[in-house]
Design an enzyme around this catalytic site. Structure first.
Site, short mmCIF file in Angstrom:
data_model
loop_
_atom_site.label_atom_id
_atom_site.label_comp_id
_atom_site.label_asym_id
_atom_site.label_seq_id
_atom_site.Cartn_x
_atom_site.Cartn_y
_atom_site.Cartn_z
N MET A 195 -2.20 -1.61 -10.57
CA MET A 195 -2.50 -2.06 -9.44
C MET A 195 -3.86 -1.81 -9.03
SD MET A 195 -0.13 -4.36 -9.19
CE MET A 195 -0.94 -5.28 -7.86
N ARG B 2 -6.31 -0.72 -10.67
CA ARG B 2 -7.32 -1.10 -11.52
C ARG B 2 -7.64 -2.48 -11.23
NH1 ARG B 2 -6.51 2.37 -17.00
NH2 ARG B 2 -5.08 3.61 -16.19
N ASP C 34 10.21 10.76 4.52
CA ASP C 34 10.86 11.99 5.22
C ASP C 34 12.35 11.97 4.69
OD1 ASP C 34 9.29 13.49 6.89
OD2 ASP C 34 9.31 11.70 8.08
N GLU D 3 1.77 -0.77 2.79
CA GLU D 3 0.66 -0.87 3.44
C GLU D 3 -0.36 -1.28 2.37
OE1 GLU D 3 0.14 2.86 4.68
OE2 GLU D 3 1.09 2.65 6.71
N GLN E 179 15.16 0.16 8.32
CA GLN E 179 14.37 -1.18 8.12
C GLN E 179 14.59 -1.94 7.14
OE1 GLN E 179 10.24 0.09 8.52
NE2 GLN E 179 10.08 0.81 6.48
#
EC number: 3.5.4.30
Length: 194
Positions: A108, A110, A123, A133, A178
């Site tokens: 990815m 590259r 954590d 992100e 989440q």
């Protein structure tokens, strides 16, 4: 700290000490990491008439973003200089004596696509789908497909289990359990509430 090998990762998965669900095939387990697949939900910033985002603003940052679901077999196109939130397909549980790091796959990178801007750290005690992100720092739009392996999770040991792991009632664990991309909850940070 020591990085877990494929052998130890497999043992911990079998024991239920680490949970990665679904783990579609054993080829996702690499020599020192586990490849993670892209989910099908994305969030991108809307074009709004506001000069900037203020983390102290009472207005919810989520209102500045729009969500979309990409049907199976179709692609999410990330354009140059674009930013999107997504999650892994896999639901992950990290035990109290390990930490995990999200690393982009070189395939990815590259293409000019990064999988985390700053939050590549998971954590001890975290449970949920990992937020990605995603940014395209390249010159060309790139197609991303749900189910595609886009990043890897690296597990490291800690000197002792965490005293107050992520999700502990005394922690402000804003993203615990989440299931889809969540907008920033920075306004809940204790130093901004003063």
């Amino acid at each position: 700290m020591a990085i877990l090998s494929d052998k130890t990762i497999k043992e911990y998965l079998e024991e239920g000490k680490i949970v990665i669900d679904p783990l579609k095939d054993e080829q996702q387990i690499q020599p020192s990491s586990v490849d993670m697949r892209l989910g099908d939900e994305f969030k991108v910033f809307k074009v709004i008439r506001k000069p900037y985002i203020d983390p102290k603003d009472e207005e919810d940052i989520a209102e500045y973003m729009e969500s979309s679901t990409v049907p199976e077999g179709e692609a999410f196109i990330i354009h140059p200089n674009e930013f999107a939130l997504a999650t892994t397909q896999e639901y992950v549980k990290v035990p109290d004596d390990l930490v995990a790091r999200v690393e982009g796959r070189s395939s990815m990178g590259r293409l000019g696509v990064t999988m985390h801007v700053t939050a590549g750290y998971v954590d001890p005690g975290f449970e949920g789908r990992i937020t990605l992100e995603i940014s395209n720092i390249g010159a060309m739009p790139v197609a991303l497909y749900p189910g595609q392996r886009v990043c890897q999770l690296v597990f490291e040991t800690m000197t002792t289990p965490a005293e107050l792991p992520y999700g502990h009632p005394k922690r402000n664990s804003k993203y615990m359990k989440q299931l889809k991309p969540e907008s920033s909850r920075v306004k809940l940070d204790y130093e901004l509430k003063k």
